[in-house]
Design a protein around this motif. Structure first.
Motif, mmCIF file in Angstrom:
data_model
loop_
_atom_site.group_PDB
_atom_site.id
_atom_site.type_symbol
_atom_site.label_atom_id
_atom_site.label_comp_id
_atom_site.label_asym_id
_atom_site.label_seq_id
_atom_site.Cartn_x
_atom_site.Cartn_y
_atom_site.Cartn_z
ATOM 1 N N TYR A 207 -70.921 29.520 -92.341
ATOM 2 C CA TYR A 207 -69.809 28.685 -91.880
ATOM 3 C C TYR A 207 -69.369 29.111 -90.485
ATOM 4 O O TYR A 207 -69.167 28.283 -89.601
ATOM 5 C CB TYR A 207 -68.605 28.732 -92.842
ATOM 6 C CG TYR A 207 -67.434 28.011 -92.247
ATOM 7 C CD1 TYR A 207 -67.384 26.620 -92.251
ATOM 8 C CD2 TYR A 207 -66.423 28.705 -91.590
ATOM 9 C CE1 TYR A 207 -66.348 25.941 -91.643
ATOM 10 C CE2 TYR A 207 -65.386 28.035 -90.982
ATOM 11 C CZ TYR A 207 -65.344 26.654 -91.014
ATOM 12 O OH TYR A 207 -64.332 25.986 -90.387
ATOM 13 N N VAL B 1 -72.505 19.561 -85.950
ATOM 14 C CA VAL B 1 -72.685 19.850 -87.375
ATOM 15 C C VAL B 1 -74.024 19.295 -87.856
ATOM 16 O O VAL B 1 -74.776 19.978 -88.552
ATOM 17 C CB VAL B 1 -71.508 19.290 -88.205
ATOM 18 C CG1 VAL B 1 -71.823 19.336 -89.696
ATOM 19 C CG2 VAL B 1 -70.222 20.048 -87.898
ATOM 20 N N ALA C 187 -68.172 17.063 -82.319
ATOM 21 C CA ALA C 187 -68.230 18.032 -83.412
ATOM 22 C C ALA C 187 -69.201 17.569 -84.495
ATOM 23 O O ALA C 187 -69.990 18.375 -85.017
ATOM 24 C CB ALA C 187 -66.828 18.240 -83.998
ATOM 25 N N ALA C 188 -69.170 16.286 -84.828
ATOM 26 C CA ALA C 188 -70.064 15.759 -85.865
ATOM 27 C C ALA C 188 -71.525 15.920 -85.460
ATOM 28 O O ALA C 188 -72.377 16.250 -86.300
ATOM 29 C CB ALA C 188 -69.744 14.296 -86.146
ATOM 30 N N LEU D 171 -71.807 27.924 -87.918
ATOM 31 C CA LEU D 171 -71.641 26.491 -87.672
ATOM 32 C C LEU D 171 -70.400 26.245 -86.818
ATOM 33 O O LEU D 171 -70.447 25.482 -85.847
ATOM 34 C CB LEU D 171 -71.532 25.742 -89.005
ATOM 35 C CG LEU D 171 -71.349 24.234 -88.889
ATOM 36 C CD1 LEU D 171 -72.188 23.533 -89.941
ATOM 37 C CD2 LEU D 171 -69.910 23.851 -89.053
ATOM 38 N N GLU D 172 -69.305 26.894 -87.161
ATOM 39 C CA GLU D 172 -68.056 26.740 -86.411
ATOM 40 C C GLU D 172 -68.242 27.142 -84.940
ATOM 41 O O GLU D 172 -67.778 26.448 -84.033
ATOM 42 C CB GLU D 172 -66.963 27.586 -87.071
ATOM 43 C CG GLU D 172 -65.604 27.457 -86.429
ATOM 44 C CD GLU D 172 -64.579 28.319 -87.136
ATOM 45 O OE1 GLU D 172 -63.590 27.754 -87.629
ATOM 46 O OE2 GLU D 172 -64.755 29.566 -87.183
ATOM 47 N N GLN E 3 -58.496 19.477 -88.435
ATOM 48 C CA GLN E 3 -59.491 18.870 -89.311
ATOM 49 C C GLN E 3 -58.916 18.438 -90.658
ATOM 50 O O GLN E 3 -59.596 17.763 -91.431
ATOM 51 C CB GLN E 3 -60.715 19.767 -89.471
ATOM 52 C CG GLN E 3 -60.476 21.075 -90.147
ATOM 53 C CD GLN E 3 -61.663 22.027 -90.026
ATOM 54 O OE1 GLN E 3 -61.484 23.209 -90.194
ATOM 55 N NE2 GLN E 3 -62.854 21.569 -89.743
ATOM 56 N N ARG F 211 -71.003 27.049 -83.207
ATOM 57 C CA ARG F 211 -71.802 26.005 -82.550
ATOM 58 C C ARG F 211 -70.951 24.788 -82.220
ATOM 59 O O ARG F 211 -71.095 24.188 -81.153
ATOM 60 C CB ARG F 211 -72.986 25.605 -83.435
ATOM 61 C CG ARG F 211 -74.054 26.669 -83.585
ATOM 62 C CD ARG F 211 -75.056 26.673 -82.454
ATOM 63 N NE ARG F 211 -75.839 25.454 -82.427
ATOM 64 C CZ ARG F 211 -76.920 25.225 -83.164
ATOM 65 N NH1 ARG F 211 -77.372 26.148 -83.996
ATOM 66 N NH2 ARG F 211 -77.559 24.080 -83.068
ATOM 67 N N VAL F 212 -70.053 24.410 -83.119
ATOM 68 C CA VAL F 212 -69.163 23.279 -82.858
ATOM 69 C C VAL F 212 -68.263 23.595 -81.662
ATOM 70 O O VAL F 212 -68.127 22.783 -80.741
ATOM 71 C CB VAL F 212 -68.330 22.920 -84.102
ATOM 72 C CG1 VAL F 212 -67.208 21.940 -83.756
ATOM 73 C CG2 VAL F 212 -69.225 22.346 -85.195
ATOM 74 N N VAL G 91 -76.868 21.518 -86.676
ATOM 75 C CA VAL G 91 -76.959 22.765 -87.442
ATOM 76 C C VAL G 91 -77.525 22.491 -88.834
ATOM 77 O O VAL G 91 -78.408 23.222 -89.307
ATOM 78 C CB VAL G 91 -75.584 23.457 -87.533
ATOM 79 C CG1 VAL G 91 -75.616 24.617 -88.518
ATOM 80 C CG2 VAL G 91 -75.142 23.943 -86.152
ATOM 81 N N GLU G 92 -77.037 21.438 -89.484
ATOM 82 C CA GLU G 92 -77.542 21.116 -90.820
ATOM 83 C C GLU G 92 -79.046 20.793 -90.785
ATOM 84 O O GLU G 92 -79.781 21.163 -91.704
ATOM 85 C CB GLU G 92 -76.747 19.982 -91.453
ATOM 86 C CG GLU G 92 -75.367 20.434 -91.915
ATOM 87 C CD GLU G 92 -74.654 19.407 -92.782
ATOM 88 O OE1 GLU G 92 -75.268 18.377 -93.154
ATOM 89 O OE2 GLU G 92 -73.484 19.647 -93.103
#
Length: 144
Positions: free
Chosen positions: A15, A110, A106-107, A18-19, A43, A21-22, A113-114
């Motif tokens: 997490y 995400v 941001a999307a 990911l955060e 959020q 990277r955002v 990364v996913e």
């Protein structure tokens, strides 16, 4: 095994990655003036706005802390407050135009990364992971 990390830490590490990277993607797009604490409030804002008390509860912070973070977000132009149409005494925190500009950035981060995680784990293991974590929400997420 004493050196084995507990599940909470194992969930937190990806997490946090990911955060990061955002936040990096947002900073590269010129949105570098907010903190992770502010983002945790941001959020949780619903599509029609959310009361400060609800934001505080969902972010697990005091109402005073949530108010301080919303004040900062408002000064930076990410949110604004409006009267609550269902209660004249209450106000809603809503996402402002500048805040809406951050959402697709941001999307996209995400999603990137996913996709990397899916490449690393493979589609079947990724599906299993998503199913397991979704099931775990049933006993861990009071807002699900």
């Amino acid at each position: 095994m004493p050196d084995e990390l507990n599940l909470g830490v194992l969930l937190f590490i990806p997490y946090r990655a990911l955060e990061t990277r955002v936040f990096d993607a947002l900073a590269a797009a010129g949105f570098d003036d907010f903190t992770p604490a502010q983002a945790r409030i941001f959020q949780r804002i619903g599509p029609n706005g959310t009361r400060l008390t609800d934001l505080a509860e969902q972010a697990q912070v005091t109402k005073q802390t949530a108010g301080f973070l919303v004040d900062q977000l408002e000064r930076a132009g990410y949110v604004h407050r409006t009267p609550d149409p269902t209660d004249a005494r209450a106000r809603l925190v809503q996402i402002a135009a500048r805040g809406h500009q951050t959402i697709p950035i941001a999307a996209a981060a995400v999603a990137e990364v996913e996709a990397e995680w899916t490449t690393h784990l493979g589609p079947a293991r990724t599906k299993q992971l998503r199913e397991a974590l979704t099931s775990l929400r049933e006993i861990t997420d009071p807002y699900a």
